[in-house]
Scaffold this motif. Structure first.
Motif, PDB file in Angstrom:
ATOM      1  N   UNK A 177      -7.906  -6.105  -8.858  1.00  0.00           N
ATOM      2  CA  UNK A 177      -7.538  -4.850  -8.210  1.00  0.00           C
ATOM      3  C   UNK A 177      -6.068  -4.925  -7.814  1.00  0.00           C
ATOM      4  N   UNK A 178      -5.362  -3.884  -8.139  1.00  0.00           N
ATOM      5  CA  UNK A 178      -3.933  -3.804  -7.833  1.00  0.00           C
ATOM      6  C   UNK A 178      -3.719  -2.634  -6.874  1.00  0.00           C
ATOM      7  N   UNK A 179      -3.222  -2.917  -5.673  1.00  0.00           N
ATOM      8  CA  UNK A 179      -2.976  -1.872  -4.673  1.00  0.00           C
ATOM      9  C   UNK A 179      -1.475  -1.690  -4.558  1.00  0.00           C
ATOM     10  N   UNK A 180      -0.972  -0.547  -5.010  1.00  0.00           N
ATOM     11  CA  UNK A 180       0.462  -0.294  -5.055  1.00  0.00           C
ATOM     12  C   UNK A 180       0.904   0.557  -3.876  1.00  0.00           C
ATOM     13  N   UNK A 181       2.011   0.170  -3.267  1.00  0.00           N
ATOM     14  CA  UNK A 181       2.679   0.970  -2.245  1.00  0.00           C
ATOM     15  C   UNK A 181       4.051   1.322  -2.807  1.00  0.00           C
ATOM     16  N   UNK A 182       4.210   2.591  -3.178  1.00  0.00           N
ATOM     17  CA  UNK A 182       5.418   3.034  -3.881  1.00  0.00           C
ATOM     18  C   UNK A 182       6.185   4.032  -3.005  1.00  0.00           C
ATOM     19  N   UNK A 183       7.506   3.932  -2.991  1.00  0.00           N
ATOM     20  CA  UNK A 183       8.314   4.858  -2.199  1.00  0.00           C
ATOM     21  C   UNK A 183       9.494   5.365  -3.011  1.00  0.00           C
ATOM     22  N   UNK A 184      10.116   6.413  -2.505  1.00  0.00           N
ATOM     23  CA  UNK A 184      11.316   6.976  -3.122  1.00  0.00           C
ATOM     24  C   UNK A 184      12.517   6.679  -2.243  1.00  0.00           C
ATOM     25  N   UNK A 185      12.541   5.485  -1.666  1.00  0.00           N
ATOM     26  CA  UNK A 185      13.562   5.126  -0.685  1.00  0.00           C
ATOM     27  C   UNK A 185      14.839   4.577  -1.277  1.00  0.00           C
ATOM     28  N   UNK A 186      15.531   3.791  -0.462  1.00  0.00           N
ATOM     29  CA  UNK A 186      16.876   3.325  -0.816  1.00  0.00           C
ATOM     30  C   UNK A 186      16.856   2.238  -1.880  1.00  0.00           C
TER      31      UNK A 186
END
Length: 252
Positions: A155-164
């Motif tokens: 299982x792969x749990x991704x936390x993705x953002x559009x940050x710096x």
């Protein structure tokens, strides 16, 4: 002559941080709430807001120290049980809803029926640190998403953002203690990603990261998939009705 080991010292610090230091913070927070109802001028309210933000930063740093010390007190025997992801993700979505709203960040958390071999408290703590970082390093108007994916037996749990984003030459050191992706930021101790990596090592998980400066980052926790019981699967499926849509709207 008593033998005072480093483990004794860590346990003592943990007990002190968990009780003696949290009590004054609770008093400060209560005082802020009371004063907010009595202030008349915008200047006074702005000053109280700055004080409240400072207390919040202090509470965050204290929480990180406690988590780091807790890692030292645990052994591998405490871990590796089937953990349904749905309640973990639901709680985190609710926990960060107001923080994301105040910063005008869209927070999307995807529901799932899957389970992982992990530890519920440590897994939630790892994701909490990643989500908090993602929100902190994402400008207003951006987005943060939390998405579990099944990849074969993992299982792969991704936390993705559009940050710096993170500089390429900094990726090799961000998981060290007291390191920050952005060294110009004065807040925080730089322990969040250290805690994530140490917890992952204890759990037998891996942590992967990819990032592009100015375009955002994606952190992923990879764990062994666990079988989901029929009862859990049915309950999780029921919880999914309307919940992803709620996360996409109410948390935005």
């Amino acid at each position: 002559m008593s033998q005072f080991t480093s483990r004794n010292f860590s346990a003592t610090l943990l007990a002190m941080a968990g009780h003696d230091l949290r009590q004054p913070l609770q008093v400060i927070t209560s005082a802020h709430d009371l004063l907010a109802r009595t202030l008349d001028t915008a200047e006074q309210r702005d000053e109280l807001t700055r004080a409240a933000a400072a207390a919040t930063r202090l509470a965050t740093m204290l929480g990180q120290l406690v988590e780091a010390l807790q890692m030292r007190e645990r052994s591998a025997d405490d871990f590796h049980r089937p953990v349904p992801l749905s309640p973990v993700l639901e709680n985190l979505a609710a926990e960060f809803a107001e923080t994301a709203r105040r910063k005008r960040i869209t927070l999307l958390v995807t529901a799932t029926r899957w389970a992982a071999y992990s530890h519920p408290v440590l897994l939630a703590g790892m994701l909490r640190n990643l989500i908090r970082n993602a929100i902190d390093y994402t400008p207003p108007g951006g987005s943060v998403s939390v998405t579990p994916r099944r990849c074969g037996s993992e299982l792969r749990i991704e936390v993705r953002d559009t940050g710096v984003g993170i500089r390429a030459n900094a990726l090799s050191v961000i998981f060290r203690a007291f390191q920050r992706a952005d060294q110009t930021r004065p807040d925080g101790l730089g322990l969040g990603l250290f805690i994530v990596k140490h917890a992952a090592d204890l759990l037998g998980h891996s942590v992967q990261v990819c990032s592009a400066l100015g375009r955002g980052s994606c952190f992923a926790i990879v764990a062994d998939a666990a079988p989901c019981s029929v009862a859990t699967a049915r309950r999780t499926q029921a919880n999914r009705i309307g919940w992803p849509e709620l996360a996409a709207t109410a948390l935005s």
